[in-house]
Design an enzyme around this catalytic site. Sequence first.
Site, PDB file in Angstrom:
ATOM      1  N   TYR A  50       0.694  -1.391   0.130  1.00  0.00           N
ATOM      2  CA  TYR A  50       0.119   0.028  -0.012  1.00  0.00           C
ATOM      3  C   TYR A  50       0.742   1.224   0.020  1.00  0.00           C
ATOM      4  O   TYR A  50       0.380   2.256   0.375  1.00  0.00           O
ATOM      5  CB  TYR A  50      -1.063  -0.121   1.236  1.00  0.00           C
ATOM      6  CG  TYR A  50      -2.117  -0.729   1.124  1.00  0.00           C
ATOM      7  CD1 TYR A  50      -3.211  -0.474  -0.227  1.00  0.00           C
ATOM      8  CD2 TYR A  50      -2.321  -1.913   1.764  1.00  0.00           C
ATOM      9  CE1 TYR A  50      -4.267  -1.339  -0.250  1.00  0.00           C
ATOM     10  CE2 TYR A  50      -3.676  -2.653   1.758  1.00  0.00           C
ATOM     11  CZ  TYR A  50      -4.426  -2.466   0.547  1.00  0.00           C
ATOM     12  OH  TYR A  50      -5.537  -3.252   0.292  1.00  0.00           O
ATOM     13  N   PHE A  58      -5.114   7.591   6.557  1.00  0.00           N
ATOM     14  CA  PHE A  58      -5.481   6.194   7.009  1.00  0.00           C
ATOM     15  C   PHE A  58      -4.484   5.055   6.651  1.00  0.00           C
ATOM     16  O   PHE A  58      -4.845   3.994   6.960  1.00  0.00           O
ATOM     17  CB  PHE A  58      -6.973   5.841   6.165  1.00  0.00           C
ATOM     18  CG  PHE A  58      -6.997   5.813   4.816  1.00  0.00           C
ATOM     19  CD1 PHE A  58      -6.307   4.710   4.013  1.00  0.00           C
ATOM     20  CD2 PHE A  58      -7.318   6.927   4.006  1.00  0.00           C
ATOM     21  CE1 PHE A  58      -6.309   4.652   2.751  1.00  0.00           C
ATOM     22  CE2 PHE A  58      -7.182   6.970   2.647  1.00  0.00           C
ATOM     23  CZ  PHE A  58      -6.794   5.652   1.702  1.00  0.00           C
ATOM     24  N   ARG A  86     -13.136  -4.632 -10.870  1.00  0.00           N
ATOM     25  CA  ARG A  86     -13.544  -3.329 -10.129  1.00  0.00           C
ATOM     26  C   ARG A  86     -15.118  -3.407 -10.340  1.00  0.00           C
ATOM     27  O   ARG A  86     -15.548  -2.728  -9.169  1.00  0.00           O
ATOM     28  CB  ARG A  86     -12.845  -2.239 -10.870  1.00  0.00           C
ATOM     29  CG  ARG A  86     -11.260  -2.021 -10.666  1.00  0.00           C
ATOM     30  CD  ARG A  86     -10.888  -2.103  -9.377  1.00  0.00           C
ATOM     31  NE  ARG A  86     -11.258  -0.810  -8.643  1.00  0.00           N
ATOM     32  CZ  ARG A  86     -10.698  -0.090  -7.538  1.00  0.00           C
ATOM     33  NH1 ARG A  86      -9.614  -0.810  -6.992  1.00  0.00           N
ATOM     34  NH2 ARG A  86     -11.232   0.869  -7.087  1.00  0.00           N
ATOM     35  N   THR A  92     -15.550   1.858  -3.459  1.00  0.00           N
ATOM     36  CA  THR A  92     -14.502   1.474  -2.192  1.00  0.00           C
ATOM     37  C   THR A  92     -15.211   1.667  -0.863  1.00  0.00           C
ATOM     38  O   THR A  92     -15.279   0.829  -0.121  1.00  0.00           O
ATOM     39  CB  THR A  92     -13.401   2.639  -2.101  1.00  0.00           C
ATOM     40  OG1 THR A  92     -12.568   2.743  -3.351  1.00  0.00           O
ATOM     41  CG2 THR A  92     -12.429   2.305  -0.776  1.00  0.00           C
ATOM     42  N   ARG A 103     -18.980  -5.747  -2.476  1.00  0.00           N
ATOM     43  CA  ARG A 103     -18.735  -4.704  -1.321  1.00  0.00           C
ATOM     44  C   ARG A 103     -19.955  -4.378  -0.905  1.00  0.00           C
ATOM     45  O   ARG A 103     -20.420  -4.378   0.457  1.00  0.00           O
ATOM     46  CB  ARG A 103     -17.914  -3.678  -1.695  1.00  0.00           C
ATOM     47  CG  ARG A 103     -16.367  -3.787  -1.577  1.00  0.00           C
ATOM     48  CD  ARG A 103     -15.464  -2.660  -2.167  1.00  0.00           C
ATOM     49  NE  ARG A 103     -14.237  -2.841  -2.107  1.00  0.00           N
ATOM     50  CZ  ARG A 103     -13.248  -2.281  -2.666  1.00  0.00           C
ATOM     51  NH1 ARG A 103     -13.497  -1.248  -3.702  1.00  0.00           N
ATOM     52  NH2 ARG A 103     -12.024  -2.339  -2.447  1.00  0.00           N
ATOM     53  N   ASN A 113     -13.589  -3.423   3.789  1.00  0.00           N
ATOM     54  CA  ASN A 113     -14.458  -3.379   2.473  1.00  0.00           C
ATOM     55  C   ASN A 113     -14.145  -4.730   1.990  1.00  0.00           C
ATOM     56  O   ASN A 113     -14.391  -4.774   0.439  1.00  0.00           O
ATOM     57  CB  ASN A 113     -14.313  -2.338   1.632  1.00  0.00           C
ATOM     58  CG  ASN A 113     -12.916  -2.282   1.452  1.00  0.00           C
ATOM     59  OD1 ASN A 113     -11.977  -2.844   1.443  1.00  0.00           O
ATOM     60  ND2 ASN A 113     -12.491  -1.080   0.448  1.00  0.00           N
TER      61      ASN A 113
END
Length: 138
Positions: A50, A58, A86, A92, A103, A113
């Site tokens: 990440y 976050f 996606r 998200t 999700r 999520n």
Amino acid sequence: MKERSLAILKPDCLEKKVQGKVIQHILDAGFEIKGMKLMQLTEDSAKKFYEVHKERPFYGELVAYMTSGPVIPICMEKENAVADFRKLIGATNPANADEGTIRKMYADSIERNIVHGSDSPENAKNEIAHFFNEKDLV
Ligand code: ADP
Ligand code: MG
């Protein structure tokens, strides 16, 4: 032309014991699974994965969440895999995700999520390499 994408079933997915359901959605949507494993992410590995988000507020919580329990990285293949996956997972924030998306069905919050999906073919290549050796993919 076939394309590859990376999914990660995140710790909340396994905590909720819906990993079987999510894998079934992936298969039903026509993705071929080329590699899959159950593993615990180390802090270093999650931070590196990440890294693009390291300036975001976050980031620390995201790394803590992603290392809070086992995950299942999955290398998937189909035509248009990145965009189609996606679409299958939805926005998200599950509150904004379309009906019928993974999700929307299973996730609790913008952070927890359920699932990761690569956001471009180029990132997919790097993300797949983060978890898999090419020779281990079927
Ligand atoms: P996506 O996973 O949909 O590609 P991003 O790449 O923007 O989303 O963010 C990566 C992950 O970071 C998200 O899946 C989610 O777990 C977490 N995240 C994103 N935005 C937030 C936020 N505002 N607050 C907390 N966690 C977030
Ligand atoms: Mg992303």
